[in-house]
Design a protein around this motif. Structure first.
Motif, mmCIF file in Angstrom:
data_model
loop_
_atom_site.group_PDB
_atom_site.id
_atom_site.type_symbol
_atom_site.label_atom_id
_atom_site.label_comp_id
_atom_site.label_asym_id
_atom_site.label_seq_id
_atom_site.Cartn_x
_atom_site.Cartn_y
_atom_site.Cartn_z
ATOM 1 N N ARG A 94 0.833 -1.197 0.000
ATOM 2 C CA ARG A 94 0.000 0.000 0.000
ATOM 3 C C ARG A 94 0.873 1.254 0.000
ATOM 4 N N ASN A 101 5.758 5.419 6.770
ATOM 5 C CA ASN A 101 4.586 4.564 6.580
ATOM 6 C C ASN A 101 4.725 3.689 5.343
ATOM 7 N N ASN A 105 4.602 -0.324 5.371
ATOM 8 C CA ASN A 105 3.741 -1.097 4.472
ATOM 9 C C ASN A 105 4.549 -2.119 3.672
#
Length: 133
Positions: A94, A101, A105
């Motif tokens: 993602r 982040n 992911n």
């Protein structure tokens, strides 16, 4: 087993900032470390010495937005003697706005790929009663 770096697109090829930390060899390095730490297979330095070849690769998807929404990790398990693909795993990564982040992911997708391989390679326990039938 032999682990092959199937390569893929550069992590910097879609946007003007770092897509993931670790550079283009991150999928290979991370998968290799996971398999080595697992210890189930002996890792060899040549596919001719292997019973199985694991090819890990990466594809970054350009959605036309400022950041990639999805990338794909792909693991292909090959019989080196016949060159037949035995298994093929794909896991989507993602996208995220923040680099930390995106890295998280990526790590989650790699964990899923590794866990799928572990499930495949681990024999199921057969209850003793089933063996007596």
């Amino acid at each position: 087993m032999f682990i092959s770096n199937g390569g893929g697109e550069s992590f910097e090829s879609v946007i003007d900032e770092t897509v993931f930390n670790g550079g283009p060899d991150r999928p290979y390095n991370q998968f290799y470390a996971a398999m080595k730490n697992w210890g189930r297979y002996e890792l060899v330095s040549s596919p001719t010495d292997a019973d199985l070849v694991f090819e890990i690769s990466w594809v970054l998807t350009d959605t036309g937005l400022r950041l990639p929404v999805l990338g794909q990790l792909r693991l292909v398990v090959i019989d080196p003697k016949t060159h037949v693909t035995l298994w093929n795993f794909t896991e989507y990564v993602r996208g995220a706005i923040l680099l930390g982040n995106r890295d998280k992911n990526f790590d989650q997708a790699m964990t899923i790929i590794v866990n799928r391989m572990k499930l495949l390679a681990t024999p199921l326990a057969v209850p003793a009663a089933a063996l007596r039938k």
